[in-house]
Every structure is written in C-alpha cells, then in structure tokens.
Design an enzyme around this catalytic site. Structure first.
Site, PDB file in Angstrom:
ATOM      1  N   PRO A   2       0.841  -1.207   0.000  1.00  8.38           N
ATOM      2  CA  PRO A   2       0.000   0.000   0.000  1.00  8.38           C
ATOM      3  C   PRO A   2       0.876   1.258   0.000  1.00  8.38           C
ATOM      4  O   PRO A   2       1.920   1.285   0.646  1.00  8.38           O
ATOM      5  CB  PRO A   2      -0.778  -0.086   1.312  1.00  8.38           C
ATOM      6  CG  PRO A   2      -0.523  -1.421   1.883  1.00  8.38           C
ATOM      7  CD  PRO A   2       0.703  -1.980   1.234  1.00  8.38           C
ATOM      8  N   GLU A   3       0.435   2.287  -0.726  1.00 10.83           N
ATOM      9  CA  GLU A   3       1.160   3.553  -0.711  1.00 10.83           C
ATOM     10  C   GLU A   3       0.481   4.489   0.297  1.00 10.83           C
ATOM     11  O   GLU A   3      -0.542   4.136   0.903  1.00 10.83           O
ATOM     12  CB  GLU A   3       1.232   4.110  -2.136  1.00 10.83           C
ATOM     13  CG  GLU A   3       1.866   3.063  -3.065  1.00 10.83           C
ATOM     14  CD  GLU A   3       2.381   3.578  -4.396  1.00 10.83           C
ATOM     15  OE1 GLU A   3       2.642   4.779  -4.525  1.00 10.83           O
ATOM     16  OE2 GLU A   3       2.548   2.752  -5.317  1.00 10.83           O
ATOM     17  N   LYS A  52       3.808   5.565   5.196  1.00 13.31           N
ATOM     18  CA  LYS A  52       3.178   4.240   5.230  1.00 13.31           C
ATOM     19  C   LYS A  52       2.971   3.737   6.657  1.00 13.31           C
ATOM     20  O   LYS A  52       2.609   2.584   6.870  1.00 13.31           O
ATOM     21  CB  LYS A  52       4.020   3.260   4.419  1.00 13.31           C
ATOM     22  CG  LYS A  52       4.140   3.681   2.941  1.00 13.31           C
ATOM     23  CD  LYS A  52       5.050   2.760   2.158  1.00 13.31           C
ATOM     24  CE  LYS A  52       5.220   3.289   0.728  1.00 13.31           C
ATOM     25  NZ  LYS A  52       6.120   2.442  -0.062  1.00 13.31           N
ATOM     26  N   ASN A 163       5.805   2.442  -5.782  1.00 14.55           N
ATOM     27  CA  ASN A 163       6.194   2.215  -7.171  1.00 14.55           C
ATOM     28  C   ASN A 163       5.182   2.741  -8.190  1.00 14.55           C
ATOM     29  O   ASN A 163       5.559   3.177  -9.271  1.00 14.55           O
ATOM     30  CB  ASN A 163       6.428   0.712  -7.382  1.00 14.55           C
ATOM     31  CG  ASN A 163       7.390   0.461  -8.510  1.00 14.55           C
ATOM     32  OD1 ASN A 163       8.261   1.275  -8.790  1.00 14.55           O
ATOM     33  ND2 ASN A 163       7.212  -0.660  -9.190  1.00 14.55           N
ATOM     34  N   ARG A 253      12.978  -2.367  -8.770  1.00 14.86           N
ATOM     35  CA  ARG A 253      11.538  -2.261  -9.041  1.00 14.86           C
ATOM     36  C   ARG A 253      11.347  -1.681 -10.434  1.00 14.86           C
ATOM     37  O   ARG A 253      12.011  -0.712 -10.818  1.00 14.86           O
ATOM     38  CB  ARG A 253      10.858  -1.335  -8.015  1.00 14.86           C
ATOM     39  CG  ARG A 253      11.091  -1.682  -6.560  1.00 14.86           C
ATOM     40  CD  ARG A 253      10.294  -2.871  -6.075  1.00 14.86           C
ATOM     41  NE  ARG A 253       8.862  -2.734  -6.262  1.00 14.86           N
ATOM     42  CZ  ARG A 253       8.038  -2.100  -5.405  1.00 14.86           C
ATOM     43  NH1 ARG A 253       8.520  -1.521  -4.321  1.00 14.86           N
ATOM     44  NH2 ARG A 253       6.739  -2.046  -5.634  1.00 14.86           N
TER      45      ARG A 253
END
Ligand code: ZN
Length: 264
Positions: A2-3, A52, A163, A253
C-alpha cells in the site's frame, strides 16, 4: 505494498469509527495478546498516518504503531453478531458499530510517545500531512547524485510514495526517473511536490490510484478495470502522447517512462 494514500484513508476511516470512546482490543494470535490487553478499554484519542506508518494514540499515552508491509491488511467489518477473531488476526479493534481486523502486518507494536517520535524522525516529509515540508525533501534531492526515481521511493526523503506513484508522478511532471537529483531544477521539484500532494489527495478520495483526470477517463471511476486510468505504470504506451514507454528497473523495481514527455 500500500502507498501513503491508503494509510491516510485508513486513518480517516478508523478515526470515524473508533476515536473518542473506549475500544475493545482483542488478539487472535498469541504474539500480540499482551499488546491487545494493554490497549483494551482505553479511549482512542488520535489516529494518524505518516507515510506508510499508522499511529493510534490512546489516553494513557500508549501508541499503537502499525506498518502493513507487503501483505498486511486492515479489514473493516460490521457483521452482527461478529465472529470471534481467527488465528491470523493479529489485532481486532472494535467500537460501537464497526470493528477493524488487522492481519499480516510487518510491524504491530505498542510504543511510547518517544519511540513514536524516533520512528517519525527517520521519515521524510509526508505530502498528505499539513506539516509536510517540501524544503526538507528538496534539501536531500538537490544534493544527491542518486536518480530521482530512486530518491522518491526512499522513505527518509519523502514518505508515502511507492512504485505506482513514482512512475505516474514523474511522467506527469515530465522528468526522466534516471536523472540525478542534482540535475532536477527547483521549478521541476516544485511541480513534482505540488503534483504529489494533488495526486495523493485524489488517491485518498478515490480510494485507488487513478491519476488521470475525469475528462480523460471517459467513464466513471467505478467502471474502470484494475490498472486503468494511469499514464505510465504497467502501460505499453504513454497516456499523454501514446509513444511506446521505456521499461527498466530502478533499485530492483520496474519503472515506466516516456522518451518524449520525459527526455533524458
Ligand atoms: Zn509521452
């Protein structure tokens, strides 16, 4: 993972359900039983996000610190009667009308205000917080030879970007992710910060990462398929100019960028 917008939305929803009254805290797992017992019956004063990280502050000063990591989840439940927590439930927090079940977090612990402050001190500014200060991010970015695509993911530079937002934000402001921080101009940085604030707020409101404007979507957000409504992340062509995107890893990533909109 989760962002930041997800954690801010959780904080907002949990505030509405739980703040201002004693919570019922119960653990389905032995490992957090003493933590749950400590919180049980305490009045929740504040639920807030920093990047986060999620923090709940109780009237005794105890702070619940949760980081979901890769697989952690909070599930809101309103079933009545409510079944007992199961063996994967690290913690259940229940108010009058709703309960929140936490499973699989990377971090779940009861800490002191000082320990909370120490966690926050290691984080960069959070663009979703009123106290989020872009100068702290700029101070790190403009002196760094690391790529901007790497810097925006480092939680001590700026807290909350993951990401998906990395690819989207740098596409929108027209900066190649491989450009070193030292080569990002102040004007570009200001645009990046402003767009980050705008997009993360939109993410909190929409409950998902859809970065395109309503006029570009052509249909309601509820009708979009998963991953639609984005300019670059996991797309074949740029959502702004339709050029085929470059795809490459930064820090392990995958990153997407447009050779036209984001010249090197
Ligand atoms: Zn483009």
């Amino acid at each position: 993972m989760p962002e930041g917008h997800t954690i801010h939305r959780l904080a907002r929803d949990q505030r509405a359900d739980l703040v201002g009254r004693p919570v019922e805290a119960v653990a389905g797992q032995e490992r957090f039983r003493s933590g749950a017992e400590r919180l049980h019956g305490q009045v929740l004063r504040k639920a807030e996000a920093w990047g986060k990280h999620l923090f709940h502050t109780y009237d005794s000063g105890d702070v619940l610190h949760v980081h979901l990591g890769l697989i952690g989840k909070w599930l809101r439940r309103t079933d009545d009667p409510r079944p007992e927590p199961i063996s994967t439930t690290r913690l259940r927090l229940a108010g009058d009308d709703a309960a929140w079940d936490l499973t699989g977090p990377m971090v779940c612990s009861v800490v002191s205000p000082d320990e909370k402050a120490a966690v926050v001190a290691k984080l960069g500014p959070d663009p979703l917080r009123r106290d989020g200060d872009p100068e702290r991010m700029w101070a790190k970015v403009h002196r760094s030879s690391k790529s901007i695509g790497l810097l925006v993911m480092e939680q001590d530079v700026v807290a909350g970007i993951g990401n998906v937002y990395r690819s989207e934000l740098l596409n929108i402001v027209g900066v190649d992710p491989r450009r070193p921080g030292t080569a990002v101009t102040r004007e570009e940085f200001d645009a990046l910060w402003a767009e980050t604030v705008r997009q993360l707020r939109l993410g909190v409101r929409r409950g998902k990462i859809v970065t395109m404007g309503q006029d570009e979507l052509g249909r309601p957000i509820s009708k979009l398929r998963r991953g639609e409504g984005r300019y670059a992340y996991k797309q074949e062509v740029c959502g702004r100019c339709h050029t085929v995107l470059d795809v490459y890893p930064i820090a392990g990533r995958t990153t997407w960028s447009c050779p036209v909109c984001q010249p090197r």
